[in-house]
Write an enzyme that holds these catalytic residues in place. Structure first.
Site, short mmCIF file in Angstrom:
data_model
loop_
_atom_site.label_atom_id
_atom_site.label_comp_id
_atom_site.label_asym_id
_atom_site.label_seq_id
_atom_site.Cartn_x
_atom_site.Cartn_y
_atom_site.Cartn_z
N GLU A 132 -57.91 -21.18 63.60
CA GLU A 132 -58.47 -21.74 62.39
C GLU A 132 -59.65 -22.63 62.75
O GLU A 132 -59.66 -23.24 63.82
CB GLU A 132 -57.44 -22.62 61.70
CG GLU A 132 -56.29 -21.88 61.10
CD GLU A 132 -55.23 -22.86 60.68
OE1 GLU A 132 -54.93 -22.90 59.49
OE2 GLU A 132 -54.71 -23.58 61.53
N ASP A 184 -45.09 -20.49 59.87
CA ASP A 184 -46.19 -20.63 60.84
C ASP A 184 -46.61 -19.29 61.44
O ASP A 184 -47.80 -19.04 61.64
CB ASP A 184 -45.77 -21.58 61.96
CG ASP A 184 -45.49 -22.98 61.43
OD1 ASP A 184 -46.17 -23.38 60.46
OD2 ASP A 184 -44.60 -23.66 61.96
N ASP A 224 -51.95 -20.32 65.07
CA ASP A 224 -51.91 -21.40 64.09
C ASP A 224 -51.52 -22.66 64.85
O ASP A 224 -50.71 -22.60 65.78
CB ASP A 224 -50.85 -21.08 63.02
CG ASP A 224 -50.84 -22.13 61.92
OD1 ASP A 224 -51.90 -22.73 61.66
OD2 ASP A 224 -49.77 -22.35 61.33
#
Ligand SMILES: [Zn+2]
Length: 386
Positions: free
Chosen positions: A290, A371, A186
């Protein structure tokens, strides 16, 4: 495989003069050839543009007429023709009307540079031999061993430093050993990368240089504006020898310093990201991230985030080509819901404001770091079988 290598050049006084001549020659040839082709285009004679071979044929008489062109690496003048030819092709091929006709090159907005494809030789440690320039000092020569140089570009950056960019062919690199490990990553603002394993890599800190570059940016604008006002004043008062912008050196100095600090920040960031991404690609066979394009679309006017955006896209680019180069796999997943779902039981407990760094799942009672939980979810999305 083609790769880019950039080296600093340290030309002596004579070579600086030669370089300026060569920068100018490229521009000169471009403008001369373009002028002629514009005429042909206007008159609509047979083909409006000439092939690069025909253009190269015209170089000979041009050199006779303008002997200073002989000071250039002749391959660089041929490349100018090639580039010009390509821009015409692009113009004719374009059906959407977005590509304009090739334009004249002006010294005012064009970065001084020239590109050649003659042979560049290593002439001892930290010395190169360049066509027409002879022996020239450089930053390092070790990186040039075992590479085949295709093209080279000499340029003068706004920082006042000279660089040599080389496009070279390198031997295919060995694939990295498989480790059998996979990871989800992330990206964030405070921490640049958060791994599903729980590791966090902080964002790169260049606050000192960033501050300096902001200071010099504003000094530059202010000084340039003041110089401009004084020039106008001279004009209005009809002074005998009105001053020009060029006669004020303080804004020019500020311009250089500003560029130097900006470059420093960019270099440091790049260096940091290189080290981080190489480390990650060595460690893991499969890396899930992502899809940042989607994440970037989520509008945010915060400055820190805007800066982080730049790092994120560079981070992804580096991961992309390093995974490819070393035989690892990169998977980009849709970031939707990655911060809402519990990575243990899959329960979606809805959006959480950014200030909530930790939370407990109401169903399975697992306590999550925001996170790290997202990173685990990213890994799960990439590998649903896990
Ligand atoms: Zn849960």
């Amino acid at each position: 495989m083609l790769t880019g290598i950039k080296l600093r050049l340290y030309p002596n006084q004579t070579q600086v003069g030669q370089l300026w001549q060569m920068f100018g020659n490229d521009r000169f040839v471009w403008n001369k050839m373009l002028d002629m082709m514009n005429e042909r285009y206007k008159n609509n004679t047979d083909l409006p543009f000439l092939s690069k071979f025909k253009l190269n044929y015209l170089l000979k008489p041009l050199k006779k007429e303008y002997p200073f062109l002989k000071n250039s690496d002749s391959s660089s003048l041929q490349l100018v023709n090639e580039f010009l030819n390509q821009s015409w092709k692009n113009f004719f091929k374009d059906k959407t009307g977005t590509v304009g006709k090739p334009r004249f090159h002006s010294r005012r907005y064009l970065k001084p540079s020239y590109t050649g494809k003659s042979i560049v030789k290593i002439a001892g440690s930290r010395y190169l031999y360049l066509p027409k320039l002879g022996y020239i000092k450089t930053s390092k020569t070790g990186v040039l061993k075992d590479v085949k140089i295709k093209r080279y570009t000499v340029s003068l950056e706004p920082t006042g430093k000279y660089y040599l960019s080389i496009q070279a062919e390198v031997k295919e690199l060995e694939k990295l050993k498989k480790t059998g490990k996979r990871v989800g990553i992330d990206v964030g603002v405070a921490d640049l990368a958060i791994l599903s394993t729980g590791l966090k890599y902080p964002s790169f800190d260049a606050s000192y240089f960033e501050k300096q570059s902001r200071i010099w940016q504003s000094k530059y604008s202010r000084r340039r504006h003041q110089a401009y006002l004084l020039c106008e004043q001279d004009k209005n008062q009809k002074v005998l020898n009105p001053r020009s912008l060029d006669s004020f050196s303080n804004w020019q100095r500020a311009c250089k310093l500003k560029a130097r600090y900006q470059k420093k920040v960019a270099n440091k960031r790049k260096d940091y990201l290189h080290k981080l991404t190489t480390h990650l690609v060595r460690q893991y066979d499969v890396i899930a991230i992502e899809d940042l394009k989607v994440k970037n679309l989520q509008k945010n006017h915060c400055l820190a985030k805007a800066i982080a955006n730049a790092s994120w896209s560079m981070f992804r680019q580096m991961l992309e080509y390093k995974c490819e180069r070393y035989g690892k796999e990169l998977i980009a997943v849709n970031p939707q819901n990655t911060s809402r779902i519990c990575s243990k039981c899959g329960f979606n407990s809805g959006a959480k404001p950014l200030e909530i760094r930790e939370w407990t799942c109401p169903i399975c009672q697992v306590h999550h770091d925001r996170d790290i939980n997202a990173a685990v979810n990213i890994l799960h999305k990439a590998m649903p079988a896990l």
